[in-house]
Scaffold this active site. Structure first.
Site, PDB file in Angstrom:
ATOM      1  N   ASN A  85      64.982  45.664  22.612  1.00  0.00           N
ATOM      2  CA  ASN A  85      64.363  46.124  21.361  1.00  0.00           C
ATOM      3  C   ASN A  85      64.167  47.625  21.255  1.00  0.00           C
ATOM      4  O   ASN A  85      63.598  48.107  20.279  1.00  0.00           O
ATOM      5  CB  ASN A  85      63.024  45.410  21.162  1.00  0.00           C
ATOM      6  CG  ASN A  85      63.192  43.906  21.111  1.00  0.00           C
ATOM      7  OD1 ASN A  85      64.160  43.417  20.532  1.00  0.00           O
ATOM      8  ND2 ASN A  85      62.286  43.173  21.729  1.00  0.00           N
ATOM      9  N   THR A  86      64.603  48.368  22.262  1.00  0.00           N
ATOM     10  CA  THR A  86      64.603  49.826  22.207  1.00  0.00           C
ATOM     11  C   THR A  86      66.053  50.294  22.287  1.00  0.00           C
ATOM     12  O   THR A  86      66.758  49.917  23.232  1.00  0.00           O
ATOM     13  CB  THR A  86      63.792  50.431  23.364  1.00  0.00           C
ATOM     14  OG1 THR A  86      62.417  50.054  23.214  1.00  0.00           O
ATOM     15  CG2 THR A  86      63.892  51.948  23.371  1.00  0.00           C
ATOM     16  N   PHE A  93      58.315  47.698  21.839  1.00  0.00           N
ATOM     17  CA  PHE A  93      57.310  48.418  22.646  1.00  0.00           C
ATOM     18  C   PHE A  93      56.194  49.004  21.782  1.00  0.00           C
ATOM     19  O   PHE A  93      55.796  50.168  21.953  1.00  0.00           O
ATOM     20  CB  PHE A  93      57.958  49.539  23.465  1.00  0.00           C
ATOM     21  CG  PHE A  93      58.806  49.083  24.624  1.00  0.00           C
ATOM     22  CD1 PHE A  93      58.777  47.777  25.081  1.00  0.00           C
ATOM     23  CD2 PHE A  93      59.644  49.986  25.264  1.00  0.00           C
ATOM     24  CE1 PHE A  93      59.567  47.371  26.149  1.00  0.00           C
ATOM     25  CE2 PHE A  93      60.442  49.603  26.338  1.00  0.00           C
ATOM     26  CZ  PHE A  93      60.404  48.293  26.787  1.00  0.00           C
ATOM     27  N   SER A 149      64.648  45.496  28.069  1.00  0.00           N
ATOM     28  CA  SER A 149      64.279  45.016  26.741  1.00  0.00           C
ATOM     29  C   SER A 149      65.417  45.288  25.759  1.00  0.00           C
ATOM     30  O   SER A 149      66.009  46.367  25.780  1.00  0.00           O
ATOM     31  CB  SER A 149      63.011  45.711  26.249  1.00  0.00           C
ATOM     32  OG  SER A 149      62.784  45.434  24.879  1.00  0.00           O
ATOM     33  N   ASN A 159      64.338  39.028  31.610  1.00  0.00           N
ATOM     34  CA  ASN A 159      63.842  39.397  30.293  1.00  0.00           C
ATOM     35  C   ASN A 159      64.438  38.439  29.249  1.00  0.00           C
ATOM     36  O   ASN A 159      65.116  37.474  29.595  1.00  0.00           O
ATOM     37  CB  ASN A 159      64.224  40.849  29.998  1.00  0.00           C
ATOM     38  CG  ASN A 159      63.184  41.566  29.144  1.00  0.00           C
ATOM     39  OD1 ASN A 159      62.631  40.984  28.214  1.00  0.00           O
ATOM     40  ND2 ASN A 159      62.917  42.818  29.455  1.00  0.00           N
ATOM     41  N   LYS A 189      62.692  44.811  36.335  1.00  0.00           N
ATOM     42  CA  LYS A 189      62.889  43.647  35.477  1.00  0.00           C
ATOM     43  C   LYS A 189      64.285  43.710  34.869  1.00  0.00           C
ATOM     44  O   LYS A 189      64.649  44.712  34.244  1.00  0.00           O
ATOM     45  CB  LYS A 189      61.836  43.583  34.373  1.00  0.00           C
ATOM     46  CG  LYS A 189      61.897  42.280  33.563  1.00  0.00           C
ATOM     47  CD  LYS A 189      60.676  42.108  32.689  1.00  0.00           C
ATOM     48  CE  LYS A 189      60.666  40.725  32.039  1.00  0.00           C
ATOM     49  NZ  LYS A 189      59.441  40.500  31.240  1.00  0.00           N
ATOM     50  N   ASN A 239      61.901  37.897  19.361  1.00  0.00           N
ATOM     51  CA  ASN A 239      61.044  39.038  19.054  1.00  0.00           C
ATOM     52  C   ASN A 239      61.829  40.339  19.103  1.00  0.00           C
ATOM     53  O   ASN A 239      62.723  40.518  19.929  1.00  0.00           O
ATOM     54  CB  ASN A 239      59.831  39.079  19.994  1.00  0.00           C
ATOM     55  CG  ASN A 239      60.046  39.979  21.198  1.00  0.00           C
ATOM     56  OD1 ASN A 239      59.910  41.194  21.103  1.00  0.00           O
ATOM     57  ND2 ASN A 239      60.386  39.366  22.331  1.00  0.00           N
TER      58      ASN A 239
END
Length: 348
Positions: free
Chosen positions: A180-181, A119, A178, A240, A211, A115
């Protein structure tokens, strides 16, 4: 039955599937007859699995990881599916749409997901209002706090996000891991993390968690975890998603991988964290947990709680009850009367 239905479900775009599930859990699950049916079908109660962690009551150790209920619209339905806690979010201070679509991909053979959502959420104010309408809730709610993509002052952005939920939620998880940022994982450093938790501790006495990702060198990860604890964190959530794209066949070049492909890597990182911090911090393990045996292994490594996400997608809603039933059996087979006796048994 779910295995058969899955063949149909997986022909549909993953985000459309998710919206369908969201509609059902938000609008149909709370209806009286449906409510009773779901609870009877999916909730599993055994006192050997119930425990108090950091002042919170968990009737079993299995929770839902962040990313599924980003906007806190499904909490009632998710509780009826047998989760003992739900991690809502990730939330960001301001609403954001996330990354361009398509941004989520299934790997059925590996029972894994990649994925690159970024966010996407309704923003802290709107999500907090939803939680306020039901809080305090029947099970603990964790708020997973992220950073807006365009925020230049990361610490201030996290602070304002936290303050929006200051009197809501039972514990908070800071997400600096994450993939994805852009540049978010750069914040996973000793100095920023210590400052982050010192800031958070000024605003709340509720439990705080960090996390972490599974991709950094373990010594660096341990230093960051120690820094979080020194700053006021109560615990660590590990791990994560991973950017190790070698774990699946024909991966995309964006996002993070979760599911069975992540299991070994997540387990190895969690074990190193547990060796260093069991007894000093509360540990939550997540990543590739699909059955009671894997959950039990993480518990014996030192996890007080475990979380699932991809298992729910590939195994269906009965997986929560199945994991708990298997956990209760494994405890008894090993001569334990209660889960607390097993937590950290392989570390102690």
């Amino acid at each position: 039955m779910y295995r058969y239905l899955r063949n149909v479900i997986f022909k549909i775009d993953p985000e459309i599937d998710h919206h369908i599930v969201e509609f059902c859990l938000k609008n149909l699950a709370p209806l009286p007859l449906v409510n009773d049916m779901l609870a009877n079908q999916f909730c599993y109660f055994d006192e050997c699995l119930a425990q108090e962690v950091l002042g919170m009551r968990f009737y079993n150790p299995v929770g839902l990881a962040a990313g599924f209920d980003k906007n806190a619209t499904m909490l009632e339905g998710l509780a009826l599916m047998g989760f003992s806690f739900v991690e809502a979010g990730s939330t960001t201070l301001l609403p954001q749409e996330g990354n361009p679509k398509p941004r989520i991909f299934r790997f059925v053979a590996e029972e894994s997901i990649q994925n690159a959502m970024g966010f996407n959420n309704d923003g802290a104010t709107k999500i907090a209002q939803r939680i306020k309408e039901i809080y305090p809730f029947k099970i603990p709610i964790a708020i997973n706090l992220g950073k807006n993509k365009t925020a230049e002052d990361a610490l201030k952005n996290y602070e304002e996000n936290l303050k929006t939920f200051e009197n809501l939620g039972d514990f908070y998880v800071f997400n600096v891991s994450s993939p994805n940022t852009p540049n978010l994982r750069d914040l996973q450093n000793e100095e920023f993390v210590k400052e982050l938790f010192a800031m958070a501790r000024k605003h709340t006495d509720k439990p705080l968690f960090l996390k972490v990702c599974p991709d950094n060198q373990i010594q660096n990860t341990l230093k960051v975890c120690q820094s979080a604890i020194d700053g006021g964190a109560n615990g660590i959530v590990a791990t994560n998603t991973t950017m190790d794209y070698s774990l699946v066949q024909s991966p995309k070049s964006i996002g993070g991988i979760s599911g069975r492909a992540l299991r070994n890597k997540s387990r190895e990182v969690f074990y190193e964290i547990a060796k260093a911090f069991f007894g000093k911090a509360t540990l939550i393990s997540v990543g590739g947990i699909f059955d009671g045996e894997e959950a039990y292994g993480r518990i014996k490594m030192g996890a007080s709680l475990v979380e699932i996400y991809s298992a729910l997608i590939f195994e269906g809603p009965s997986v929560i009850k199945k994991i708990n039933q298997e956990l209760a059996l494994l405890l008894k087979q090993d001569g334990y009367n209660h889960i607390s006796e097993a937590i950290g048994a392989d570390i102690r």
